[in-house]
Design an enzyme around this catalytic site. Structure first.
Site, mmCIF file in Angstrom:
data_model
loop_
_atom_site.group_PDB
_atom_site.id
_atom_site.type_symbol
_atom_site.label_atom_id
_atom_site.label_comp_id
_atom_site.label_asym_id
_atom_site.label_seq_id
_atom_site.Cartn_x
_atom_site.Cartn_y
_atom_site.Cartn_z
ATOM 1 N NE ARG A 288 45.900 11.641 85.900
ATOM 2 C CZ ARG A 288 45.471 11.936 86.873
ATOM 3 N NH1 ARG A 288 44.169 11.376 86.479
ATOM 4 N NH2 ARG A 288 45.560 12.735 88.107
ATOM 5 N NE ARG B 263 41.938 24.470 85.919
ATOM 6 C CZ ARG B 263 41.107 23.932 84.425
ATOM 7 N NH1 ARG B 263 40.801 23.070 83.360
ATOM 8 N NH2 ARG B 263 40.689 25.630 83.656
ATOM 9 C CB SER C 191 34.658 -14.564 54.845
ATOM 10 O OG SER C 191 34.906 -13.319 54.801
ATOM 11 C CG HIS D 81 63.526 -25.377 61.132
ATOM 12 N ND1 HIS D 81 64.736 -24.280 61.825
ATOM 13 C CD2 HIS D 81 64.722 -25.531 61.763
ATOM 14 C CE1 HIS D 81 65.667 -24.717 62.278
ATOM 15 N NE2 HIS D 81 65.551 -25.890 62.143
#
Length: 494
Positions: A340, A87, A291, A161
């Protein structure tokens, strides 16, 4: 793409990132780097005269030779079995190394803590990753600068704009994208060049273990830190650390990657808007399908993908910031699992974004190579709105011909408003304004040469000159620094 089709395949690996970047963040590269770090530490300790209890050199040339011979002799399955039992990922690799090089088991990881290999390896890999990204970005800047120079004189509608404003040129607009990328390159280079090495700092950053190994010799411990860094290609080390280096470094690097993502997203969005206006198209290959249902579609999938990946990158810095702000004292392990994920994925996604950018700029398609500028559409759109923009020039020409300024202003005001009303009703076009001014009963504009006054190139200001100046002052030094890598192209996986 995962060929077994039975486990999740991270799209960053299977679809988007380069093989080089994917390999860099893979397990073999990581564990090979760990072994090189162990070798560097052992070599440095030997060079500084580390002695055993018997007064003899503790690290012998034979042990170092055995370690060097097995730097790449890695059995991932055996290491995984060790980790399942222990571990602990670092100790699993220590045991896996001892399996193939039993004679050097007592010199590996000597005086070190786990973060000696994990943190230092992350710093090595991030610096390598930053260097690759810098090279890719320089290539994109070079290609985009060529595009800007090619189209520096081509008038096009400018927008504020997202409403038609004064004219600019296709090339001048490209310098807006370029400048953002130049700023990003400066930041990436700074992060790469200033990145320090964690070095040999010990369990809580006090170097107590190394001080014990060298019998209280502080000078040798200081030299050890610098020597290990030098062996791994770094000339700077963190002045202080806890068990880990400051996680603020990760946050700063991800912020820099996010900056590049912002620029790519802005550029990709502009390309998508230009594609909608049919003024500029990204490459579209002969057999490419836009498409599955609408066969006529030519969707800007590259720009859309670039925006999508950039959005993913922009979400990662928040996690790095949270990690940096929630570390307890000298360290806490809750940083490990998330790092990670977000560190490799940030680099993989940024690499993917730059691959798309290069592909957009260099991909060969049915219309040529790179971005396609549709000059007739651009000219048509300029003609449509030029009458409004040209009114001030027309007024000044009429005044110079002897007319009263206030009189011609009122004539322009009345006719332009009338044309606008017809346009909004669907019955007219802005182009009617020229005809109305020419035919005005006052003859105020009868002496004005409309053709000379309304040439679109008269309305782009210093756009061509700005392109040349920008490329010469800001892109040329980049081209010089990266001369050896320029000209690269990038193929998309899918």
């Amino acid at each position: 793409m995962n060929e077994t089709n039975d486990v999740y395949d991270n799209p960053l690996i299977g679809r988007y990132a380069s093989a080089e970047m994917a390999e860099r963040w893979g397990p073999l590269r990581k564990f090979r780097t760990w072994r090189r770090l162990w070798l560097a530490l052992a070599e440095a300790e030997a060079e500084l005269g580390l002695l055993g209890d018997d007064g003899q050199p503790r690290i012998t040339p034979a042990k170092l030779a055995e370690l060097r011979a097995h730097l790449d002799d890695i059995d991932l399955k055996r290491a995984a079995a060790h980790e399942k039992r222990l571990r602990h990922d670092v100790m699993a690799q220590v045991h896996a190394l001892k399996d193939v090089a039993p004679g050097c088991g007592d010199i590996v990881h000597l005086g070190a803590t786990s973060c000696y290999v994990t943190d230092n390896a992350d710093l090595i890999l991030m610096r390598e990753g930053l260097n690759q990204l810098c090279e890719s970005l320089a290539c994109a800047i070079d290609a985009l600068a060529t595009f800007a120079t090619t189209w520096k004189d081509e008038p096009t509608l400018g927008f504020t704009h997202f409403q038609p404003a004064q004219l600019t040129t296709v090339g001048k607009r490209a310098t807006l994208w370029l400048f953002d990328f130049v700023l990003d390159l400066q930041e990436l280079e700074r992060r790469r060049d200033e990145l320090p090495f964690r070095g040999a700092k010990g369990t809580t950053g006090t170097q107590a273990s190394f001080l014990a190994l060298f019998n209280g010799d502080h000078d040798k411990v200081r030299r050890l830190d610098a020597l290990v860094a030098k062996k791994m290609g770094f000339d700077r080390v963190f002045p202080v650390t806890g068990q880990t280096y400051s996680r603020k470094i990760d946050s700063q690097i991800l912020d820099a990657l996010n900056g590049l993502a912002q620029s790519a997203h802005k550029w990709g969005t502009d390309l998508r808007l230009l594609a909608h206006r049919q003024e500029v198209d990204e490459p579209f290959e002969a057999e490419q399908i836009g498409s599955s249902a609408m066969a006529y579609k030519r969707n800007p999938m590259r720009a859309e993908r670039m925006c999508s990946l950039a959005r993913f990158i922009s979400g990662l810095p928040a996690m790095a910031a949270d990690t940096a702000s929630t570390q307890w004292f000298e360290r806490t392990l809750d940083d490990s699992a998330c790092r990670r994920l977000y560190i490799p994925q940030a680099f993989l996604a940024t690499d993917a974004v730059l691959r798309i950018a290069l592909n957009v700029l260099t991909q060969k398609s049915e219309a040529g190579r790179g971005l396609v500028v549709n000059k007739p559409i651009i000219a048509k759109n300029v003609r449509e709105y030029l009458p409004y923009m040209a009114t001030e020039n027309l007024m000044m020409a009429a005044v110079q011909a002897g007319e009263d300024r206030q009189v011609v202003h009122e004539i322009v005001r009345q006719h332009s408003h009338a044309v606008t009303a017809r346009v909004k009703s669907g019955e007219g076009s802005p182009a009617e304004l020229f005809a109305l001014l020419k035919a005005d009963k006052s003859d105020a504009f009868k002496k004005v040469d409309f053709g000379a006054v309304t040439d679109p190139k008269l309305f782009v200001g210093r756009s061509p000159e700005q392109v040349e100046e920008f490329v010469g002052e800001h892109v040329a030094p980049i081209r010089a620094r990266y001369a050896g890598v320029l000209g690269k192209t990038a193929e998309l996986h899918v």
